[in-house]
Scaffold this active site. Structure first.
Site, short mmCIF file in Angstrom:
data_model
loop_
_atom_site.label_atom_id
_atom_site.label_comp_id
_atom_site.label_asym_id
_atom_site.label_seq_id
_atom_site.Cartn_x
_atom_site.Cartn_y
_atom_site.Cartn_z
N ASP A 145 5.83 -6.47 -5.30
CA ASP A 145 6.33 -4.69 -4.64
C ASP A 145 6.81 -4.52 -3.39
O ASP A 145 7.67 -5.78 -3.03
CB ASP A 145 5.36 -4.24 -3.91
CG ASP A 145 4.54 -4.38 -3.29
OD1 ASP A 145 4.55 -5.72 -2.12
OD2 ASP A 145 3.48 -3.42 -2.17
N ASP A 181 7.42 -4.71 0.84
CA ASP A 181 6.75 -3.50 2.03
C ASP A 181 7.21 -3.61 3.03
O ASP A 181 7.79 -4.93 3.79
CB ASP A 181 5.33 -4.45 2.55
CG ASP A 181 4.65 -5.21 0.93
OD1 ASP A 181 3.86 -3.73 0.58
OD2 ASP A 181 4.63 -6.28 0.71
N ASP A 217 6.05 0.20 -0.23
CA ASP A 217 5.44 0.26 1.14
C ASP A 217 5.79 0.78 1.84
O ASP A 217 5.81 -0.69 2.10
CB ASP A 217 3.78 -0.50 0.87
CG ASP A 217 3.00 -0.65 -0.13
OD1 ASP A 217 2.62 0.11 -0.81
OD2 ASP A 217 2.34 -1.69 0.13
P1 8DG Z 1 3.45 -9.22 -3.48
O1 8DG Z 1 3.98 -8.00 -3.42
O2 8DG Z 1 4.27 -10.21 -3.96
O3 8DG Z 1 2.42 -9.27 -4.86
O4 8DG Z 1 2.31 -9.60 -2.36
P2 8DG Z 1 1.90 -9.48 -0.83
O5 8DG Z 1 3.62 -8.88 -0.44
O6 8DG Z 1 1.63 -10.16 -0.01
O7 8DG Z 1 0.72 -8.57 -0.67
P3 8DG Z 1 0.50 -7.78 -0.71
O8 8DG Z 1 -0.36 -6.28 -1.36
O9 8DG Z 1 2.08 -6.42 -0.93
O10 8DG Z 1 -0.04 -7.24 0.60
C1 8DG Z 1 0.73 -7.44 1.69
C2 8DG Z 1 0.00 -7.35 2.81
O11 8DG Z 1 -0.58 -5.99 3.36
C3 8DG Z 1 -1.23 -8.06 2.63
O12 8DG Z 1 -1.65 -9.13 3.74
C4 8DG Z 1 -2.42 -7.51 3.19
C5 8DG Z 1 -1.70 -5.82 3.80
N1 8DG Z 1 -1.87 -4.67 3.20
C6 8DG Z 1 -2.53 -3.99 2.01
N2 8DG Z 1 -2.66 -2.81 2.38
C7 8DG Z 1 -3.16 -2.90 3.40
C8 8DG Z 1 -4.19 -1.61 4.45
O13 8DG Z 1 -4.38 -1.05 3.51
N3 8DG Z 1 -4.30 -2.51 5.16
C9 8DG Z 1 -3.38 -3.33 6.27
N4 8DG Z 1 -4.19 -3.68 7.52
N5 8DG Z 1 -2.98 -4.57 5.70
C10 8DG Z 1 -2.77 -4.24 4.48
O14 8DG Z 1 -1.72 -4.29 1.23
MN MN Z 2 4.18 -7.18 -1.00
MN MN Z 3 2.55 -4.49 -0.75
#
Ligand code: 8DG
Ligand code: MN
Ligand code: MN
Length: 374
Positions: A204, A206, A298
């Site tokens: 995704d 972020d 996100d």
């Molecule tokens: P990817 O998308 O490339 O697979 O990897 P990523 O970017 O490291 O994973 P991610 O699932 O998108 O999560 C990114 C960061 O955001 C991860 O360190 C955890 C954090 N995160 C969530 N949901 C939540 C939440 O509800 N609260 C907090 N504090 N952090 C969150 O994904």
């Molecule tokens: Mn991510």
């Molecule tokens: Mn995410």
């Protein structure tokens, strides 16, 4: 230390947040095996086992040379009996029987396929698996009532299981910046998550959004969403309001309370671009041309005073975050969240304007995002 053998021992710090872990490392065969077992434990909702395998994988990611002999690992932390036996198996046989059996198992394959649907977690997938559902056609035939998120997940399954490129992340970044700028000039948009750590692809994209005048950021998400919707950039979204109070900020927790939006973007694709997904191939065979693809995005909004904490919390990796919180609790008697850092001994919140200051409060050497890939 001449104990009569020739293998050098590395002293590796115990917590992953004390180490520099880059994306490239020397032991992919081992880290992939251990990560698969971690994933399997997560799918079985065995959190304890999952974390043990994640930590073992992280140790090998930080190991400075290719592993050829288990004796090299003496002095390395977080390697339990189970992980060591997997490593030994790979060293001796080129692969681990347990890992290969898991990879091929019907349950693992079905659980992976089902949890790849946006909106479906391990619990739901396990229930469906129990009822004999193994794939999308069977899910459809079952007549299960799906949530709005799951319906979107099924509709865009092929696109959403295709990884997002850095170029696509940058294009989405421009779209988000335009929307945010239109609604709240001088708000700041920061790319976080895996792309901030230097990953070339992700599941995704972020973004963290803030404004230097605290309070101006309140209620921004619905406005930005309306702007994006009017321009046909959204296939799905679910907004959450900010629910943070200092009382809810402690103790350290994974879930945060920021105003946010979990969305699926409709990303325009360059004309004449390469087909991305199987849906593309189908469309092209029908003589249609796909002009967009679905991408998970996100959006998180934070008050300026919490920006450094939110930035650190949303940059990941997930294990690095977990290890930071564990370090804070166990070694510093502090509670770290994506909102704040609380010192339990001094009974006060410790302010920080930058990530560097947070590491300093925690008596940790600063680790830049590209070295947080634990
Ligand atoms: P990817 O998308 O490339 O697979 O990897 P990523 O970017 O490291 O994973 P991610 O699932 O998108 O999560 C990114 C960061 O955001 C991860 O360190 C955890 C954090 N995160 C969530 N949901 C939540 C939440 O509800 N609260 C907090 N504090 N952090 C969150 O994904
Ligand atoms: Mn991510
Ligand atoms: Mn995410």
């Amino acid at each position: 230390a001449s104990s009569g053998d020739e293998t050098a021992t590395f002293s590796m710090p115990i917590y992953a947040c004390q180490r520099r872990t880059t994306l490239d490392h020397r032991n992919a065969v081992f880290t992939e095996a251990l990560s698969l077992l971690a994933e399997n434990a997560e799918l079985s909702q065995d959190e304890g086992r999952a974390v043990a395998f994640r930590r073992a994988a992280a140790t090998l990611k930080a190991f400075p040379e290719p592993l050829t002999d288990a004796r090299q690992l003496r002095g390395c932390p977080c390697l339990g009996q189970h992980s060591l036996s997997v490593i030994q198996d790979i060293l001796e046989n080129g692969s681990s029987r347990e890992v290969e059996a898991t990879r091929r198992s019907e349950r693992f394959k079905a659980m992976k396929l089902l949890t790849a649907i946006f909106g479906v977690g391990a619990k739901t997938a396990a229930q469906w698996f129990q009822e004999g559902i193994r794939n999308l056609p069977q899910l459809h035939q079952s007549g299960r009532v799906l949530t709005r998120a799951q319906q979107a997940g099924v509709a865009h399954y092929d696109d959403l299981t295709q990884s997002v490129t850095r170029a696509e992340a940058d294009t989405i970044g421009q779209i988000v910046e335009e929307a945010v700028g239109a609604k709240l000039p001088s708000a700041r948009v920061t790319l976080v998550g895996g792309f901030r750590r230097g990953k070339l692809s992700g599941h995704d994209v972020d973004f963290l959004i803030t404004h230097p005048e605290e309070g101006r950021e309140e209620g921004l998400i619905p406005k930005v969403v309306a702007h994006l919707e009017a321009r046909d950039f959204l296939l799905y979204h679910k907004n959450n309001r900010n629910s943070y109070t200092e009382a809810s900020g402690t103790p350290a927790s994974t879930m945060d309370h920021f105003e946010r939006c979990f969305s699926i973007f409709k990303l325009p694709m360059p004309e004449g671009g390469e087909p991305h997904s199987r849906q593309d191939d189908v469309a092209l065979r029908r003589g249609e041309c796909r002009r967009w693809r679905a991408v998970r995005v996100d959006l998180v909004v934070c008050p300026f005073s919490q920006f450094a904490f939110a930035l650190l919390g949303w940059t990941g990796s997930k294990l690095f975050e977990r290890e930071l919180r564990r370090w804070a609790t166990q070694q510093k008697n502090m509670s770290l969240s994506s909102h704040a850092l609380y010192d339990n001994k001094q009974r006060k919140y410790l302010k920080a304007a930058t990530e560097e200051e947070i590491f300093a409060h925690l008596s940790l050497e600063y680790i830049p995002p590209s070295e947080r890939n634990a």
